[in-house]
Design a protein around this motif. Structure first.
Motif, PDB file in Angstrom:
ATOM      1  N   GLY A  79      56.042  34.691  46.242  1.00 47.23           N
ATOM      2  CA  GLY A  79      56.158  34.796  44.799  1.00 47.23           C
ATOM      3  C   GLY A  79      54.872  34.462  44.067  1.00 47.23           C
ATOM      4  N   LEU A  80      53.724  34.724  44.695  1.00 45.05           N
ATOM      5  CA  LEU A  80      52.429  34.391  44.107  1.00 45.05           C
ATOM      6  C   LEU A  80      51.545  35.631  44.029  1.00 45.05           C
ATOM      7  N   VAL A  81      50.431  35.494  43.320  1.00 43.57           N
ATOM      8  CA  VAL A  81      49.470  36.581  43.187  1.00 43.57           C
ATOM      9  C   VAL A  81      48.236  36.222  44.003  1.00 43.57           C
ATOM     10  N   GLY A  82      47.960  36.988  45.041  1.00 42.24           N
ATOM     11  CA  GLY A  82      46.798  36.708  45.882  1.00 42.24           C
ATOM     12  C   GLY A  82      45.496  37.016  45.158  1.00 42.24           C
ATOM     13  N   GLY A  83      44.436  36.322  45.546  1.00 42.68           N
ATOM     14  CA  GLY A  83      43.159  36.483  44.865  1.00 42.68           C
ATOM     15  C   GLY A  83      42.136  37.309  45.610  1.00 42.68           C
ATOM     16  N   SER A  84      42.551  38.020  46.659  1.00 45.56           N
ATOM     17  CA  SER A  84      41.588  38.728  47.506  1.00 45.56           C
ATOM     18  C   SER A  84      41.178  40.087  46.976  1.00 45.56           C
ATOM     19  N   ALA A  85      41.969  40.670  46.076  1.00 44.89           N
ATOM     20  CA  ALA A  85      41.735  42.059  45.672  1.00 44.89           C
ATOM     21  C   ALA A  85      40.349  42.255  45.066  1.00 44.89           C
ATOM     22  N   GLY A  86      39.912  41.324  44.209  1.00 46.54           N
ATOM     23  CA  GLY A  86      38.605  41.454  43.589  1.00 46.54           C
ATOM     24  C   GLY A  86      37.478  41.401  44.602  1.00 46.54           C
ATOM     25  N   LEU A  87      37.625  40.525  45.597  1.00 47.84           N
ATOM     26  CA  LEU A  87      36.617  40.428  46.651  1.00 47.84           C
ATOM     27  C   LEU A  87      36.587  41.698  47.488  1.00 47.84           C
ATOM     28  N   PHE A  88      37.769  42.230  47.805  1.00 43.31           N
ATOM     29  CA  PHE A  88      37.829  43.491  48.544  1.00 43.31           C
ATOM     30  C   PHE A  88      37.112  44.609  47.777  1.00 43.31           C
ATOM     31  N   TRP A 144      23.346  40.600  43.401  1.00 48.01           N
ATOM     32  CA  TRP A 144      23.830  41.984  43.318  1.00 48.01           C
ATOM     33  C   TRP A 144      25.347  42.029  43.261  1.00 48.01           C
ATOM     34  N   GLU A 145      25.965  41.147  44.034  1.00 47.32           N
ATOM     35  CA  GLU A 145      27.426  41.117  44.109  1.00 47.32           C
ATOM     36  C   GLU A 145      28.046  40.781  42.763  1.00 47.32           C
ATOM     37  N   GLY A 146      27.418  39.875  42.005  1.00 46.61           N
ATOM     38  CA  GLY A 146      27.925  39.518  40.687  1.00 46.61           C
ATOM     39  C   GLY A 146      29.121  38.577  40.748  1.00 46.61           C
ATOM     40  N   SER A 147      29.641  38.246  39.593  1.00 49.58           N
ATOM     41  CA  SER A 147      30.720  37.247  39.477  1.00 49.58           C
ATOM     42  C   SER A 147      32.073  37.864  39.148  1.00 49.58           C
ATOM     43  N   GLU A 148      32.135  39.191  39.046  1.00 49.16           N
ATOM     44  CA  GLU A 148      33.388  39.809  38.593  1.00 49.16           C
ATOM     45  C   GLU A 148      34.554  39.489  39.506  1.00 49.16           C
ATOM     46  N   TRP A 149      34.287  39.488  40.840  1.00 50.35           N
ATOM     47  CA  TRP A 149      35.397  39.248  41.759  1.00 50.35           C
ATOM     48  C   TRP A 149      35.911  37.820  41.616  1.00 50.35           C
ATOM     49  N   MET A 150      35.006  36.860  41.337  1.00 42.37           N
ATOM     50  CA  MET A 150      35.445  35.484  41.133  1.00 42.37           C
ATOM     51  C   MET A 150      36.242  35.357  39.840  1.00 42.37           C
ATOM     52  N   ASP A 151      35.855  36.099  38.822  1.00 40.38           N
ATOM     53  CA  ASP A 151      36.622  36.090  37.570  1.00 40.38           C
ATOM     54  C   ASP A 151      38.045  36.583  37.828  1.00 40.38           C
ATOM     55  N   ALA A 152      38.169  37.641  38.633  1.00 33.92           N
ATOM     56  CA  ALA A 152      39.491  38.163  38.968  1.00 33.92           C
ATOM     57  C   ALA A 152      40.285  37.159  39.788  1.00 33.92           C
ATOM     58  N   TYR A 153      39.601  36.441  40.671  1.00 34.11           N
ATOM     59  CA  TYR A 153      40.251  35.412  41.486  1.00 34.11           C
ATOM     60  C   TYR A 153      40.817  34.310  40.599  1.00 34.11           C
TER      61      TYR A 153
END
Length: 263
Positions: A143-152, A221-230
């Protein structure tokens, strides 16, 4: 001769050539508790001050049931939204330090990488995995939202496969995910660590300032967007954690684990 350091569940062996093998061992399944997150922070802090370390290979013992078995569900019993937010606050002080390690990191995976294990693997620069290793983002089952999608997404995995992983929660073998480009090599289990060490040895021959600069450039280069999504996924999970089905799923998973251990 190797120099040895121990940080809780992690043992670091630094060879003369600058290759550091970081072995994660927390039987029975290498589950990640809050203490392990703290160990990860200590490991990152040590690497920052150890000029002997040029490349890091992250592995698990030969007989480990998982490379990383995901979050320790024992800490989720009786979880409330307030406790969940407090847990996330602590985690968010540790994981970014691991991610910002300024040396190349190779994940040598023989076994399962579940939940946060997938995150840790994704934070490494390269991944060498056994063909029968398994990868899962099972947060939806609790019942949770995983945080891996942004990193993927940052790793350029096909979005359709990412959504299949996070919506179904099922485990995929490395062979099933090989075409996504997530892995550098998919090989028989016995070949994983030797290949990772060979890659590390070749990298360790390069200029240390250049390696560190290259890693920093990659992070930039990777940026922080995936961490923001996490972080956004954490906020969503905090609102869901008190749902009755979430607690029931945690208890059921712990019971299944107990039965397997007893058999």
């Amino acid at each position: 001769m190797a120099t040895r350091h121990v940080f809780g569940a992690f043992t670091l062996e630094v060879n003369d050539n600058g290759v550091c093998v970081a072995t994660f061992s927390r039987p029975p399944v290498n589950a990640v508790s809050l203490s392990v997150y703290e160990d990860i922070g200590h490991l990152a802090d040590h690497v920052a001050t150890d000029s002997q370390i040029r490349v890091i290979v992250i592995s698990a013992p030969d007989d480990a049931r998982a490379w990383c078995g995901g979050a320790d569900l024992n800490e989720f019993k009786g979880m409330t939204a307030a406790k969940r937010k407090e847990r996330y606050q602590f985690i968010n002080e540790q994981l970014p330090r691991f991610h910002r390690i300024d040396r190349p990191m190779i994940a040598a995976i023989r076994g399962a990488a579940i939940g946060v294990g997938v995150m840790l693997a994704g934070m490494c620069d390269m991944r060498v995995v056994s063909e029968d290793s398994r990868f899962a983002c099972p947060e939806v089952d609790y019942g949770l939202v995983g945080g891996s999608a942004g990193l993927f997404a940052t790793l350029r995995m096909p979005e359709a496969k990412v959504r299949e992983m996070v919506y179904t929660g099922r485990a995929f073998t490395a062979r099933e995910l090989e075409s996504t480009g997530l892995f550098n090599y998919v090989v028989p289990r016995a070949a994983v660590l030797p290949l990772a060490l060979d890659m590390a040895a070749k990298i360790a021959e390069k200029s240390m300032p250049t390696l560190r600069a290259r890693k920093q450039a990659s992070l930039s280069w990777e940026g922080s967007e995936w961490m923001d999504a996490y972080l956004e996924s954490q906020d969503m999970s905090s609102t869901l954690v008190e749902q009755p089905e979430s607690e029931a799923a945690v208890i059921a998973a712990l019971k299944r684990g107990s039965r397997r251990a007893a058999s």
